[in-house]
Design an enzyme around this catalytic site. Sequence first.
Site, PDB file in Angstrom:
ATOM      1  N   LYS A 195      -3.519   4.631  -0.796  1.00 11.42           N
ATOM      2  CA  LYS A 195      -4.563   3.582  -0.908  1.00 11.42           C
ATOM      3  C   LYS A 195      -6.008   4.369  -1.082  1.00 11.42           C
ATOM      4  O   LYS A 195      -6.373   5.443  -0.123  1.00 11.42           O
ATOM      5  CB  LYS A 195      -4.842   2.759   0.457  1.00 11.42           C
ATOM      6  CG  LYS A 195      -5.822   1.870   0.359  1.00 11.42           C
ATOM      7  CD  LYS A 195      -5.920   0.972   1.550  1.00 11.42           C
ATOM      8  CE  LYS A 195      -7.015   0.114   1.447  1.00 11.42           C
ATOM      9  NZ  LYS A 195      -7.033  -1.032   2.653  1.00 11.42           N
ATOM     10  N   LYS A 248      -2.329   1.342  -4.298  1.00 15.63           N
ATOM     11  CA  LYS A 248      -3.568   0.593  -4.326  1.00 15.63           C
ATOM     12  C   LYS A 248      -4.968   1.217  -4.632  1.00 15.63           C
ATOM     13  O   LYS A 248      -5.192   2.232  -3.938  1.00 15.63           O
ATOM     14  CB  LYS A 248      -3.586  -0.330  -2.946  1.00 15.63           C
ATOM     15  CG  LYS A 248      -4.627  -1.118  -3.162  1.00 15.63           C
ATOM     16  CD  LYS A 248      -4.834  -1.767  -1.466  1.00 15.63           C
ATOM     17  CE  LYS A 248      -6.071  -2.408  -1.623  1.00 15.63           C
ATOM     18  NZ  LYS A 248      -6.286  -2.798  -0.069  1.00 15.63           N
TER      19      LYS A 248
HETATM   20  C1  PBG Z   1      -8.154  -3.864   4.535  1.00 15.24           C
HETATM   21  C2  PBG Z   1      -7.872  -4.203   3.046  1.00 15.24           C
HETATM   22  C3  PBG Z   1      -8.483  -4.190   2.074  1.00 15.24           C
HETATM   23  C4  PBG Z   1      -7.960  -4.667   0.846  1.00 15.24           C
HETATM   24  C5  PBG Z   1      -6.615  -5.049   1.193  1.00 15.24           C
HETATM   25  N1  PBG Z   1      -6.536  -4.550   2.755  1.00 15.24           N
HETATM   26  C6  PBG Z   1      -9.849  -3.650   1.772  1.00 15.24           C
HETATM   27  C7  PBG Z   1     -10.422  -2.361   1.893  1.00 15.24           C
HETATM   28  O1  PBG Z   1      -9.727  -1.502   2.439  1.00 15.24           O
HETATM   29  O2  PBG Z   1     -11.746  -2.298   2.175  1.00 15.24           O
HETATM   30  C8  PBG Z   1      -8.493  -4.656  -0.723  1.00 15.24           C
HETATM   31  C9  PBG Z   1      -7.810  -5.889  -1.384  1.00 15.24           C
HETATM   32  C10 PBG Z   1      -8.318  -6.202  -2.676  1.00 15.24           C
HETATM   33  O3  PBG Z   1      -9.391  -5.661  -3.113  1.00 15.24           O
HETATM   34  O4  PBG Z   1      -8.012  -6.974  -3.294  1.00 15.24           O
HETATM   35  N2  PBG Z   1      -8.377  -2.401   4.763  1.00 15.24           N
END
Ligand code: PBG
Length: 324
Positions: A195, A248
């Site tokens: 991520k 992601k």
């Molecule tokens: C929580 C999380 C996030 C997303 C999914 N889980 C945001 C982040 O890490 O700031 C982002 C999903 C999206 O942008 O569609 N940590």
Amino acid sequence: MSFPVVRMRRLRKDENLRRLVRETGLSVNDLILPLFVCPGKNVRNEIKSMPGNYQLSVDELVKECTEVRDLQIPGVILFGIPEKKDELGSEAYSDNGIIQRAVRAVREKVPGLLVITDVCMCEYTSHGHCGVIKNGSVDNDATLVFLAKEALSHAKAGADIIAPSDMMDGRVGAIRRVLDENGFDDTPIMAYSAKYASSFYGPFRDAAESPPKFGDRKGYQMDPGNGAEALREVELDIKEGADIVMVKPALSYLDIIYRVKNAFSMPVAAYNVSGEFSCVKAAARNGWIDGDRVMMEILYSIKRAGADIILTYFAKDAARLLGS
Ligand code: PBG
């Protein structure tokens, strides 16, 4: 023999021919829809930066999930907006928290739909970071305890899959251990393994009301310049017991999806995130692109790169076009 003998265009001249030789399959079976759940009743707040997506109260969430199931989409992933936030994100692991109530309701009223829960603290903490703050930064090991508690309370509420998105080191192992110790050894973990610290999460943070109040997430999410590091992250999560690994965002990281799929024989999920969705919607609204066709092209590209599962805000639109 006259030149050219080989004509690549022969198999492109008709849609049925193209269907027969299309290398990549895309079906409704591949899709998961992210949904946002909030307190209240009859609440259906459209998220301005994500047209067609809403903050939904539990009753409205049940209606939405019924529609999703009737479109044959296999599952949803739920994000919670709590009643109140605090320093330790206590609603994240309260058995009566927003997600726990949502999971129970959907499991009861919408059988036949997989309910996945995102496990993280940023939606629940007053500071908006994904863990416990000590000396101005997120303390990894202290956070693991809270993430494990949160995952367990999701499992108790009936979550079918637990999806940790916090990027703390060791969290998959910590969650696996707690689930196993409490009789949830059958509950799979879909780990947000690679991520990235991405600006494509902007609209999501409006939706989940979760931007960090100070600093950023670069101290725990990955640097966009890195590729080999993603393989190390994925390998660690597999060793710790992840059942599905995720990359992601998706589009700026198609190379990572490809590398992960080739390096490990694991189910790979890709999260086509909020900013990727909103860019397409905004351009389509301006008449600059054909939104539906761009959507399908994007979803095909993610499958072609090697993803088995796509988490996407396009899931309902795509399911309709795919004719489920
Ligand atoms: C929580 C999380 C996030 C997303 C999914 N889980 C945001 C982040 O890490 O700031 C982002 C999903 C999206 O942008 O569609 N940590």
